[in-house]
Design a protein around this motif. Sequence first.
Motif, PDB file in Angstrom:
ATOM      1  N   ALA A 143     -16.809 -22.649  -6.752  1.00 21.75           N
ATOM      2  CA  ALA A 143     -16.477 -21.231  -6.635  1.00 21.75           C
ATOM      3  C   ALA A 143     -16.308 -20.706  -8.054  1.00 21.75           C
ATOM      4  CB  ALA A 143     -15.203 -21.035  -5.822  1.00 21.75           C
ATOM      5  N   THR A 144     -17.271 -19.937  -8.506  1.00 18.89           N
ATOM      6  CA  THR A 144     -17.317 -19.464  -9.891  1.00 18.89           C
ATOM      7  C   THR A 144     -16.890 -18.011  -9.960  1.00 18.89           C
ATOM      8  OG1 THR A 144     -19.183 -20.967 -10.271  1.00 18.89           O
ATOM      9  CG2 THR A 144     -18.798 -19.251 -11.923  1.00 18.89           C
ATOM     10  N   TRP A 145     -16.029 -17.716 -10.912  1.00 10.04           N
ATOM     11  CA  TRP A 145     -15.528 -16.350 -11.079  1.00 10.04           C
ATOM     12  C   TRP A 145     -16.580 -15.494 -11.769  1.00 10.04           C
ATOM     13  CZ3 TRP A 145     -12.050 -13.418  -9.023  1.00 10.04           C
ATOM     14  CH2 TRP A 145     -11.609 -12.262  -9.655  1.00 10.04           C
ATOM     15  N   GLU A 146     -16.989 -14.414 -11.094  1.00  5.66           N
ATOM     16  CA  GLU A 146     -17.956 -13.474 -11.664  1.00  5.66           C
ATOM     17  C   GLU A 146     -17.475 -12.062 -11.394  1.00  5.66           C
ATOM     18  OE1 GLU A 146     -21.968 -14.019 -10.468  1.00  5.66           O
ATOM     19  OE2 GLU A 146     -22.064 -16.143 -11.054  1.00  5.66           O
ATOM     20  N   GLY A 147     -17.162 -11.331 -12.460  1.00  5.16           N
ATOM     21  CA  GLY A 147     -16.648  -9.980 -12.296  1.00  5.16           C
ATOM     22  C   GLY A 147     -15.309  -9.994 -11.604  1.00  5.16           C
ATOM     23  N   ASP A 148     -15.240  -9.419 -10.429  1.00  7.90           N
ATOM     24  CA  ASP A 148     -13.989  -9.425  -9.660  1.00  7.90           C
ATOM     25  C   ASP A 148     -14.140 -10.211  -8.361  1.00  7.90           C
ATOM     26  OD1 ASP A 148     -15.704  -7.729  -8.396  1.00  7.90           O
ATOM     27  OD2 ASP A 148     -14.289  -6.070  -8.164  1.00  7.90           O
ATOM     28  N   GLU A 149     -15.111 -11.161  -8.333  1.00 10.79           N
ATOM     29  CA  GLU A 149     -15.350 -11.957  -7.141  1.00 10.79           C
ATOM     30  C   GLU A 149     -15.563 -13.427  -7.499  1.00 10.79           C
ATOM     31  OE1 GLU A 149     -17.841  -9.143  -4.097  1.00 10.79           O
ATOM     32  OE2 GLU A 149     -18.913  -9.837  -5.883  1.00 10.79           O
ATOM     33  N   TYR A 150     -15.410 -14.256  -6.501  1.00 10.41           N
ATOM     34  CA  TYR A 150     -15.825 -15.650  -6.606  1.00 10.41           C
ATOM     35  C   TYR A 150     -17.190 -15.794  -5.936  1.00 10.41           C
ATOM     36  CZ  TYR A 150     -11.131 -17.172  -8.004  1.00 10.41           C
ATOM     37  OH  TYR A 150      -9.948 -17.367  -8.676  1.00 10.41           O
ATOM     38  N   VAL A 151     -18.031 -16.621  -6.530  1.00 10.63           N
ATOM     39  CA  VAL A 151     -19.343 -16.910  -5.955  1.00 10.63           C
ATOM     40  C   VAL A 151     -19.370 -18.394  -5.576  1.00 10.63           C
ATOM     41  CG1 VAL A 151     -21.831 -16.883  -6.283  1.00 10.63           C
ATOM     42  CG2 VAL A 151     -20.409 -15.137  -7.384  1.00 10.63           C
ATOM     43  N   ILE A 152     -19.519 -18.655  -4.276  1.00  8.98           N
ATOM     44  CA  ILE A 152     -19.440 -20.021  -3.765  1.00  8.98           C
ATOM     45  C   ILE A 152     -20.840 -20.577  -3.520  1.00  8.98           C
ATOM     46  CG2 ILE A 152     -18.548 -21.495  -1.918  1.00  8.98           C
ATOM     47  CD1 ILE A 152     -16.359 -19.451  -1.438  1.00  8.98           C
ATOM     48  N   ASN A 153     -21.068 -21.787  -4.035  1.00  7.72           N
ATOM     49  CA  ASN A 153     -22.330 -22.480  -3.833  1.00  7.72           C
ATOM     50  C   ASN A 153     -22.061 -23.932  -3.480  1.00  7.72           C
ATOM     51  OD1 ASN A 153     -24.854 -20.761  -4.633  1.00  7.72           O
ATOM     52  ND2 ASN A 153     -23.296 -20.268  -6.188  1.00  7.72           N
ATOM     53  N   GLY A 154     -22.756 -24.427  -2.469  1.00  6.87           N
ATOM     54  CA  GLY A 154     -22.588 -25.831  -2.100  1.00  6.87           C
ATOM     55  C   GLY A 154     -22.922 -26.085  -0.645  1.00  6.87           C
ATOM     56  N   LEU A 155     -22.713 -27.327  -0.247  1.00  7.47           N
ATOM     57  CA  LEU A 155     -23.036 -27.775   1.102  1.00  7.47           C
ATOM     58  C   LEU A 155     -21.844 -28.541   1.674  1.00  7.47           C
ATOM     59  CD1 LEU A 155     -25.117 -28.279   3.404  1.00  7.47           C
ATOM     60  CD2 LEU A 155     -25.814 -30.344   2.146  1.00  7.47           C
ATOM     61  N   LYS A 156     -21.380 -28.109   2.824  1.00 10.39           N
ATOM     62  CA  LYS A 156     -20.295 -28.788   3.526  1.00 10.39           C
ATOM     63  C   LYS A 156     -20.860 -29.517   4.744  1.00 10.39           C
ATOM     64  CE  LYS A 156     -16.854 -27.483   0.918  1.00 10.39           C
ATOM     65  NZ  LYS A 156     -16.033 -28.475   0.183  1.00 10.39           N
ATOM     66  N   ALA A 157     -20.299 -30.679   5.043  1.00  8.52           N
ATOM     67  CA  ALA A 157     -20.841 -31.534   6.097  1.00  8.52           C
ATOM     68  C   ALA A 157     -19.812 -31.782   7.203  1.00  8.52           C
ATOM     69  CB  ALA A 157     -21.292 -32.862   5.505  1.00  8.52           C
ATOM     70  N   TRP A 158     -20.323 -32.090   8.388  1.00 12.66           N
ATOM     71  CA  TRP A 158     -19.497 -32.458   9.539  1.00 12.66           C
ATOM     72  C   TRP A 158     -18.504 -31.348   9.899  1.00 12.66           C
ATOM     73  CZ3 TRP A 158     -22.206 -36.122  11.376  1.00 12.66           C
ATOM     74  CH2 TRP A 158     -22.781 -37.079  10.538  1.00 12.66           C
ATOM     75  N   ILE A 159     -18.984 -30.109   9.899  1.00 13.95           N
ATOM     76  CA  ILE A 159     -18.091 -28.981  10.136  1.00 13.95           C
ATOM     77  C   ILE A 159     -18.076 -28.637  11.625  1.00 13.95           C
ATOM     78  CG2 ILE A 159     -17.542 -26.609   9.525  1.00 13.95           C
ATOM     79  CD1 ILE A 159     -17.397 -28.753   7.235  1.00 13.95           C
ATOM     80  N   THR A 160     -16.938 -28.879  12.254  1.00 14.28           N
ATOM     81  CA  THR A 160     -16.750 -28.485  13.638  1.00 14.28           C
ATOM     82  C   THR A 160     -16.767 -26.964  13.726  1.00 14.28           C
ATOM     83  OG1 THR A 160     -15.413 -30.456  14.039  1.00 14.28           O
ATOM     84  CG2 THR A 160     -15.207 -28.662  15.626  1.00 14.28           C
ATOM     85  N   HIS A 161     -17.510 -26.448  14.690  1.00 12.64           N
ATOM     86  CA  HIS A 161     -17.746 -25.013  14.892  1.00 12.64           C
ATOM     87  C   HIS A 161     -18.715 -24.443  13.865  1.00 12.64           C
ATOM     88  CE1 HIS A 161     -13.442 -24.911  16.787  1.00 12.64           C
ATOM     89  NE2 HIS A 161     -14.323 -25.476  17.601  1.00 12.64           N
ATOM     90  N   THR A 210     -21.220 -29.432  15.774  1.00 14.66           N
ATOM     91  CA  THR A 210     -20.946 -29.968  14.446  1.00 14.66           C
ATOM     92  C   THR A 210     -22.189 -29.775  13.586  1.00 14.66           C
ATOM     93  OG1 THR A 210     -19.514 -31.655  15.432  1.00 14.66           O
ATOM     94  CG2 THR A 210     -20.207 -32.000  13.146  1.00 14.66           C
ATOM     95  N   SER A 211     -22.043 -29.087  12.453  1.00 10.67           N
ATOM     96  CA  SER A 211     -23.200 -28.769  11.619  1.00 10.67           C
ATOM     97  C   SER A 211     -22.838 -28.832  10.147  1.00 10.67           C
ATOM     98  CB  SER A 211     -23.722 -27.351  11.915  1.00 10.67           C
ATOM     99  OG  SER A 211     -24.084 -27.183  13.250  1.00 10.67           O
ATOM    100  N   GLN A 212     -23.856 -28.960   9.327  1.00 12.42           N
ATOM    101  CA  GLN A 212     -23.672 -28.702   7.904  1.00 12.42           C
ATOM    102  C   GLN A 212     -23.625 -27.190   7.695  1.00 12.42           C
ATOM    103  OE1 GLN A 212     -25.418 -32.357   5.364  1.00 12.42           O
ATOM    104  NE2 GLN A 212     -26.971 -30.872   5.976  1.00 12.42           N
ATOM    105  N   VAL A 213     -22.797 -26.749   6.762  1.00 13.57           N
ATOM    106  CA  VAL A 213     -22.679 -25.325   6.459  1.00 13.57           C
ATOM    107  C   VAL A 213     -23.027 -25.129   4.984  1.00 13.57           C
ATOM    108  CG1 VAL A 213     -21.120 -23.333   6.330  1.00 13.57           C
ATOM    109  CG2 VAL A 213     -20.957 -24.931   8.244  1.00 13.57           C
ATOM    110  N   ARG A 214     -23.955 -24.203   4.721  1.00  9.61           N
ATOM    111  CA  ARG A 214     -24.471 -23.975   3.372  1.00  9.61           C
ATOM    112  C   ARG A 214     -23.919 -22.678   2.792  1.00  9.61           C
ATOM    113  NH1 ARG A 214     -28.786 -27.378   2.340  1.00  9.61           N
ATOM    114  NH2 ARG A 214     -29.430 -28.584   4.191  1.00  9.61           N
ATOM    115  N   PHE A 215     -23.607 -22.737   1.523  1.00  6.30           N
ATOM    116  CA  PHE A 215     -23.112 -21.576   0.787  1.00  6.30           C
ATOM    117  C   PHE A 215     -24.074 -21.311  -0.365  1.00  6.30           C
ATOM    118  CE2 PHE A 215     -19.607 -23.499   2.955  1.00  6.30           C
ATOM    119  CZ  PHE A 215     -18.838 -22.439   3.417  1.00  6.30           C
ATOM    120  N   ASP A 216     -24.800 -20.215  -0.259  1.00  8.99           N
ATOM    121  CA  ASP A 216     -25.804 -19.855  -1.257  1.00  8.99           C
ATOM    122  C   ASP A 216     -25.425 -18.520  -1.875  1.00  8.99           C
ATOM    123  OD1 ASP A 216     -28.053 -19.553  -2.805  1.00  8.99           O
ATOM    124  OD2 ASP A 216     -29.424 -19.188  -1.123  1.00  8.99           O
ATOM    125  N   ASN A 217     -24.692 -18.596  -2.998  1.00  7.47           N
ATOM    126  CA  ASN A 217     -24.192 -17.388  -3.679  1.00  7.47           C
ATOM    127  C   ASN A 217     -23.380 -16.507  -2.725  1.00  7.47           C
ATOM    128  OD1 ASN A 217     -25.334 -17.951  -6.255  1.00  7.47           O
ATOM    129  ND2 ASN A 217     -27.325 -17.231  -5.520  1.00  7.47           N
TER     130      ASN A 217
END
Length: 379
Positions: A143-161, A210-217
């Motif tokens: 989660a990178t700070w840019e301006g007045d927001e955080y920008v999240i990038n990454g992949l989460k695994a085994w996420i219920t719901h 149960t799924s992987q959840v992706r965060f792309d900017n």
Amino acid sequence: MPLTRLLPSREGEDLIEMITRFASAELAPRVAEAEENAIFPRDVFRKLGELGVLSLPHDAEYGGGELPDEVALQVVEELARTWASVGVGVTVHWASVHPLWKWGSDEQRKRWLPELISGDLLGGFCLSEPEAGSDPGAMKTTATWEGDEYVINGLKAWITHGGEADFYTVMARTSDDGSHGISCFLVPGNAPGLSADPPERKMGLNGSRTSQVRFDNVRVSADRRIADEGRGLAMALDALDTGRLCIAAVSTGIAQAALDHAAEYARTREQFGRPIIDFQGVSFLLADMSARTSAARALYLEAARRKDRGVPFTRLAAEAKLVASDTAMAVTTDAVQVYGGAGYTRDYQVERLMREAKIMQIFEGTNQIQRHVIGRDYR
């Protein structure tokens, strides 16, 4: 058979009675088809929200039930006794709300908590990653700070719901300071750049997506960070302590269901002109199943009572999760044995219960991790 519970209040007794009736009327007729065809029962969670189940542990000030864990966990057990996917779903929702409820500012709680626990919304908890399961400190999502927001990038695994949740509580790295560089964010499920992969093809709990959840900017405002930067892992580990009690309750519910089915089958199945329950080999097997299930329940309730009284309970939570999930595996295996060849077919629920029990030994930290937590407490 009816299960006698010792609850601390009449309110708790009435709640359990209501949940038992709900499970019989609303869950039991649907569970087999939903699990067979991987149907996610979103409407069930809305109904549970209307009944107040999704808000049971939370403060009355925000619309919660403010019930002790000793009672709330027995609600989970009773739900799981009929449909484990639903019991697990309730506990995952509680985990998703936990950081906001415990560490959020007054303003954050007033703004979001009533809506999140009302039942209209369902949560997901994003901690694990493909390369960071038992070692969450190794996570790579940023989660990178840019301006007045955080920008999240990454992949989460085994996420219920995953792909079904209306909001996600997300742990992401805000600095390179190892386990101290992880922060917690409350992310809307419809945020641009957030997506879920197709659901995993699992051995059991197929009614729970149960799924992987992706965060792309994925951009989130600063007010969606819960507490200070660097506090995220501590929040996650605290949530895991409670989560282990939840899985212990679910495991106990699965074991109780297997015992119930096996005992009923043994009373009605005849061999050599007698019900098989009359044979010592079967009756002793049922006796061991009963003793193990009762012991698992007693252990998770002891841990819950300690938590309710503000007494340290981390080791006992690990013990409860370890014992209850191993019990679920053992009792469901024995239930299949009572049924004989019939138990190995999908015509009877004990086959599904046995498959569902296995994940309980892996959820919320594998049982090998639980042994590490327990042993560490004695060093």
